[in-house]
Design a protein around this motif. Structure first.
Motif, PDB file in Angstrom:
ATOM      1  N   UNK A 278      32.148 -10.201  49.254  1.00 31.24           N
ATOM      2  CA  UNK A 278      31.642  -9.772  50.087  1.00 31.24           C
ATOM      3  C   UNK A 278      32.046  -8.821  51.075  1.00 31.24           C
ATOM      4  N   UNK A 279      32.875  -9.250  51.239  1.00 30.82           N
ATOM      5  CA  UNK A 279      33.698  -7.858  52.127  1.00 30.82           C
ATOM      6  C   UNK A 279      34.440  -7.557  52.021  1.00 30.82           C
ATOM      7  N   UNK A 280      35.361  -7.205  51.032  1.00 28.81           N
ATOM      8  CA  UNK A 280      36.852  -6.305  50.164  1.00 28.81           C
ATOM      9  C   UNK A 280      37.254  -5.747  51.596  1.00 28.81           C
ATOM     10  N   UNK A 281      37.082  -6.427  52.468  1.00 32.61           N
ATOM     11  CA  UNK A 281      38.720  -5.131  53.321  1.00 32.61           C
ATOM     12  C   UNK A 281      39.478  -5.471  53.008  1.00 32.61           C
ATOM     13  N   UNK A 282      40.523  -3.347  53.039  1.00 33.24           N
ATOM     14  CA  UNK A 282      41.763  -3.549  52.509  1.00 33.24           C
ATOM     15  C   UNK A 282      42.876  -2.910  53.686  1.00 33.24           C
ATOM     16  N   UNK A 283      43.869  -3.749  53.732  1.00 34.85           N
ATOM     17  CA  UNK A 283      44.328  -2.829  55.028  1.00 34.85           C
ATOM     18  C   UNK A 283      45.377  -1.830  54.760  1.00 34.85           C
ATOM     19  N   UNK A 284      45.806  -0.847  55.150  1.00 37.60           N
ATOM     20  CA  UNK A 284      47.150  -0.466  54.860  1.00 37.60           C
ATOM     21  C   UNK A 284      48.327  -0.581  55.484  1.00 37.60           C
ATOM     22  N   UNK A 285      49.304  -1.040  54.466  1.00 36.28           N
ATOM     23  CA  UNK A 285      50.577  -1.731  54.719  1.00 36.28           C
ATOM     24  C   UNK A 285      51.371  -0.192  54.903  1.00 36.28           C
ATOM     25  N   UNK A 286      52.486  -0.769  56.085  1.00 37.92           N
ATOM     26  CA  UNK A 286      53.419   0.184  55.665  1.00 37.92           C
ATOM     27  C   UNK A 286      54.535  -0.377  55.916  1.00 37.92           C
ATOM     28  N   UNK A 287      55.222   0.530  54.765  1.00 40.77           N
ATOM     29  CA  UNK A 287      56.907  -0.367  54.320  1.00 40.77           C
ATOM     30  C   UNK A 287      58.074   0.607  54.248  1.00 40.77           C
ATOM     31  N   UNK A 288      58.601   0.715  56.005  1.00 41.57           N
ATOM     32  CA  UNK A 288      59.877   1.915  55.859  1.00 41.57           C
ATOM     33  C   UNK A 288      61.267   1.280  55.499  1.00 41.57           C
ATOM     34  N   UNK A 289      61.717   1.949  55.021  1.00 38.07           N
ATOM     35  CA  UNK A 289      63.168   1.918  55.982  1.00 38.07           C
ATOM     36  C   UNK A 289      64.203   2.640  56.011  1.00 38.07           C
ATOM     37  N   UNK A 290      65.450   2.633  56.745  1.00 40.42           N
ATOM     38  CA  UNK A 290      65.798   4.035  56.729  1.00 40.42           C
ATOM     39  C   UNK A 290      66.130   5.810  56.025  1.00 40.42           C
ATOM     40  N   UNK A 291      65.477   5.136  55.018  1.00 40.42           N
ATOM     41  CA  UNK A 291      65.643   6.172  54.175  1.00 40.42           C
ATOM     42  C   UNK A 291      64.599   6.573  52.872  1.00 40.42           C
ATOM     43  N   UNK A 292      63.450   5.479  53.155  1.00 42.75           N
ATOM     44  CA  UNK A 292      62.780   5.328  51.657  1.00 42.75           C
ATOM     45  C   UNK A 292      61.193   4.731  53.255  1.00 42.75           C
ATOM     46  N   UNK A 293      60.174   5.309  52.123  1.00 46.14           N
ATOM     47  CA  UNK A 293      58.813   4.982  53.169  1.00 46.14           C
ATOM     48  C   UNK A 293      57.529   4.669  51.864  1.00 46.14           C
ATOM     49  N   UNK A 294      56.737   3.984  52.101  1.00 44.02           N
ATOM     50  CA  UNK A 294      55.685   3.378  50.870  1.00 44.02           C
ATOM     51  C   UNK A 294      54.617   3.004  51.597  1.00 44.02           C
ATOM     52  N   UNK A 295      53.208   3.306  51.953  1.00 44.55           N
ATOM     53  CA  UNK A 295      52.480   2.595  51.509  1.00 44.55           C
ATOM     54  C   UNK A 295      51.472   1.840  50.543  1.00 44.55           C
ATOM     55  N   UNK A 296      50.524   1.164  50.951  1.00 50.51           N
ATOM     56  CA  UNK A 296      49.481  -0.086  49.859  1.00 50.51           C
ATOM     57  C   UNK A 296      48.455  -0.191  50.699  1.00 50.51           C
ATOM     58  N   UNK A 297      47.871  -0.130  50.106  1.00 54.92           N
ATOM     59  CA  UNK A 297      46.012  -0.654  50.814  1.00 54.92           C
ATOM     60  C   UNK A 297      46.445  -1.960  49.896  1.00 54.92           C
ATOM     61  N   UNK A 298      46.062  -3.285  51.087  1.00 52.62           N
ATOM     62  CA  UNK A 298      46.727  -4.506  50.583  1.00 52.62           C
ATOM     63  C   UNK A 298      45.076  -5.580  51.167  1.00 52.62           C
ATOM     64  N   UNK A 299      44.340  -6.295  50.614  1.00 53.95           N
ATOM     65  CA  UNK A 299      43.822  -7.772  50.973  1.00 53.95           C
ATOM     66  C   UNK A 299      43.941  -8.613  51.593  1.00 53.95           C
ATOM     67  N   UNK A 300      43.667  -9.740  52.034  1.00 52.29           N
ATOM     68  CA  UNK A 300      44.334 -10.687  52.662  1.00 52.29           C
ATOM     69  C   UNK A 300      43.309 -11.645  52.806  1.00 52.29           C
ATOM     70  N   UNK A 301      43.499 -12.997  51.706  1.00 56.92           N
ATOM     71  CA  UNK A 301      42.370 -13.815  51.255  1.00 56.92           C
ATOM     72  C   UNK A 301      43.469 -15.440  50.959  1.00 56.92           C
ATOM     73  N   UNK A 302      42.459 -16.264  50.898  1.00 60.09           N
ATOM     74  CA  UNK A 302      43.235 -17.516  50.807  1.00 60.09           C
ATOM     75  C   UNK A 302      42.156 -17.915  49.339  1.00 60.09           C
ATOM     76  N   UNK A 303      43.278 -18.672  48.591  1.00 55.52           N
ATOM     77  CA  UNK A 303      42.503 -19.063  47.138  1.00 55.52           C
ATOM     78  C   UNK A 303      42.866 -20.173  47.367  1.00 55.52           C
ATOM     79  N   UNK A 304      42.260 -21.387  46.869  1.00 55.94           N
ATOM     80  CA  UNK A 304      43.086 -23.067  46.963  1.00 55.94           C
ATOM     81  C   UNK A 304      41.604 -23.791  46.195  1.00 55.94           C
ATOM     82  N   UNK A 305      42.237 -25.123  45.901  1.00 54.82           N
ATOM     83  CA  UNK A 305      40.760 -25.785  45.042  1.00 54.82           C
ATOM     84  C   UNK A 305      40.924 -26.921  46.093  1.00 54.82           C
ATOM     85  N   UNK A 306      40.083 -27.565  46.193  1.00 53.54           N
ATOM     86  CA  UNK A 306      40.016 -28.951  46.930  1.00 53.54           C
ATOM     87  C   UNK A 306      38.979 -30.290  45.870  1.00 53.54           C
TER      88      UNK A 306
END
Ligand code: GCU
Length: 613
Positions: A278-306
């Motif tokens: 219903x709400x496929x929310x993606x966040x831009x995640x930035x990962x940066x080291x001293x010599x490299x930088x990558x970004x990616x759109x990532x969503x956060x959700x939980x999935x389990x069985x009960x």
């Protein structure tokens, strides 16, 4: 906990022996596409690989002009060279060869591809050649040097070419062999077309001398606001500071990688919008080291069985699904592009699906990144299909490798909720141990997703069916395929009075059911191959399954008709499995609307139920 994470990282690291780890998030890197027309040579006798004594040329110190990977040109009119890529026809890459040339429709064997390219890298950067996939066994050569061999038709691989690259006139030669083998994964017998070729994108990837090779940024198992994962650097300067940041959430953490370039990651998120259909929310995640930088759109959700419920972000959900083969019916060839993904997932959305089963092997990355954006939950499957060699350690390693590469590629996809270990595999101790070991391996790499497999139905009386399988003890969701009303005695009328005995206190789903129908063929509902027969079978099956107390989802077989060498009934099948709810021509069958109607009702039921809670 650290030891557990190191184990997960070590499992990914062992791939080095079998080829180089595929760099993750290629779309987020500096790339140069090698897609387009490639010259090719058909080589059924592998004449360009073996000499007449059947010795591989690429194991010889001086292989001579016969070795296709050398792309030799005759020096002068006296010189004997019995092949020429320059004079050879072309094939499109990405793409299977079968649908590009009628002579190749049934071809199973070796084809050599060659691509010429210029590429000037910057400074002390490193360069890799990356393949999204190639089916099945691939040998790669650059400028006459062997880079490596990859086995498996549906997962990415890359090789470092920094030391071999020239600014101009590079010759990339790729031998692809799609011959089926008894000890392979999948093995000799499948119900899909054995498309061969370089079936997905090929890119030159340029990265800094020490680069961010891999990372996992997902919610911790059982938590709705703590991120847990790792980063992994590749290169000389392994010990470094790496900053992981989610600007929109003002969340960040700085970690220090060890000598192995690895660092665990853990930080909390405030006010995170959890990803859902219903709400496929993606966040831009930035990962940066001293010599490299990558970004990616990532969503956060939980999935389990009960118990018998599947909980997405703590809410009970019904998975309204459909099975999909990685094929565009109108083209009669492998799907690979974002456009292809939009076509297939667009049809699933029209069905009002919130879930798809990508069968029976890892599909291209466009499918899962688009599913992230569209809000479609995904089942991904390792191609352990029907009867593979359970006792063969090499076969197990192949299955384990493909599973490792799949999880490595898609572990940051919120849409992916289920790793499937297998499809319709015969119960035996060797088989169950094989699948059990794969399950433990998958859980060691990723404990945040659910494990399942497409099991089969066993026995029962004339009006009862039983699902009882020793491997069901190791899965989170019990999935099974059933074809009552199509295979076996009787027609759809059997569905009205069949009861199911399923003892598991787990969610139960039906990973396949269906019937063949030729689009446009209309008759009474008793006439096989008519749209009416398929429609009634859908209605009666969904009604029957809805009586199973643990029933929490279904993915009928299948979205669209697809090519299969096992389907040769003239004027009906003609090389196509006709169980699609959409025809080979892209036209919807009556069953499409019957299924959509059921999903509209289920959506309402679950919506009302969640409101009441
Ligand atoms: C099996 C199998 C599919 C196959 C289908 C069919 O269940 O999993 O790959 O295509 O049945 O018979 O149509």
């Amino acid at each position: 906990m650290k030891i557990f994470k190191l184990l997960a990282f070590a499992a990914f690291a062992c791939t080095a022996a079998m080829g180089q780890d595929a760099i993750v998030n290629i779309p987020g890197r500096q790339t140069f596409s090698l897609n387009g027309k490639w010259n090719y040579i058909i080589d059924p006798y592998e004449n360009g690989y073996y000499d007449y004594r059947y010795k591989p040329f690429d194991e010889m110190s001086n292989p001579g002009a016969g070795a296709f990977f050398l792309d030799v040109k005759p020096k002068d009119k006296t010189d004997l060279v019995e092949y020429s890529f320059d004079l050879s026809p072309t094939l499109w890459v990405p793409g299977d060869w079968n649908s590009q040339d009628d002579r190749l429709l049934f071809y199973e064997g070796t084809i050599w591809y060659r691509k010429l390219f210029d590429y000037k890298k910057t400074g002390d950067n490193r360069v890799f050649v990356h393949f999204g996939a190639a089916n099945y066994e691939t040998d790669v050569y650059l400028n006459g040097k062997k880079l490596g061999k990859h086995v498996g038709g549906f997962t990415p691989f890359n090789y470092e070419i920094t030391g071999l690259l020239k600014d101009e006139n590079n010759t990339l030669v790729v031998k692809v062999d799609n011959k089926r083998r008894r000890d392979a994964v999948p093995t000799l017998n499948t119900d899909w077309w054995n498309y061969g070729g370089i079936t997905r994108d090929v890119n030159i990837v340029e990265v800094p001398a020490t680069f961010i090779e891999d990372y996992k940024i997902q919610l911790k198992k059982g938590s709705s606001n703590v991120v847990e994962g790792y980063v992994k650097l590749n290169g000389a300067k392994q010990s470094d500071q790496v900053r992981i940041e989610i600007p929109e959430l003002k969340a960040s953490v700085v970690v220090n990688t060890g000598k192995d370039g690895y660092a665990p990651v853990s930080f909390s998120l405030k006010k995170v919008q959890l990803w859902s259909p219903e709400n496929p929310k993606l966040y831009e995640v930035v990962i940066a080291s001293s010599s490299d930088r990558v970004t990616e759109k990532i969503g956060f959700r939980t999935i389990e069985t009960r118990g018998t419920d599947i909980l997405l972000n703590g809410q009970s959900i019904f998975l309204r699904g459909i099975c999909i083969h990685e094929e565009v019916p109108q083209r009669g060839g492998r799907a690979y592009s974002m456009e292809d993904a939009k076509l297939l997932l667009g049809w699933a959305k029209e069905l009002n699906c919130n879930y798809v089963r990508l069968a029976h092997y890892p599909h291209n990355e466009n499918m899962v990144s688009l599913a992230d954006e569209m809000g479609i939950l995904v089942w991904e499957e390792n191609p352990v299909y029907w009867t593979i060699l359970w006792d063969n350690p090499a076969t197990y390693e192949l299955a384990k490798q493909q599973l490792t590469d799949l999880i490595r590629r898609d572990k940051n996809r919120a849409s992916v909720i289920i790793w499937s270990m297998a499809n319709e595999t015969p119960v035996s101790e060797a088989r169950t141990n094989f699948l059990k070991n794969l399950t433990e391996h998958a859980r060691s790499l990723d404990d945040t997703r659910l494990i399942s497999a497409a099991l089969e139905v066993h026995g029962g009386g004339p009006n009862t069916r039983v699902v009882e399988d020793p491997f069901a003890d190791y899965v989170d969701i019990v999935n099974f395929n059933q074809y009552l009303g199509w295979y076996g005695a009787g027609g759809p009328e059997r569905l009205d009075n069949t009861d199911w005995r399923i003892k598991y206190d787990k969610p139960v789903m039906v990973s396949e059911f269906g019937a063949g129908a030729l689009q446009g063929f209309h008759a009474d509902a008793e006439t096989r191959w008519s749209e009416e027969y398929q429609e009634v079978l859908y209605e009666k099956t969904l009604n029957m399954l809805s009586k199973i107390p643990q029933f929490r989802g279904v993915s009928p077989w299948i979205l669209a008709d697809f090519r299969s060498p096992r389907r040769q009934l003239p004027n009906i099948q003609d090389g196509w499995n006709r169980k699609g709810v959409i025809g080979e021509n892209g036209v919807k069958k009556k069953a499409f609307y019957a299924l959509k109607k059921f999903y509209d009702e289920m959506e309402l039921i679950y919506k009302n139920a969640s409101v009441k809670k």
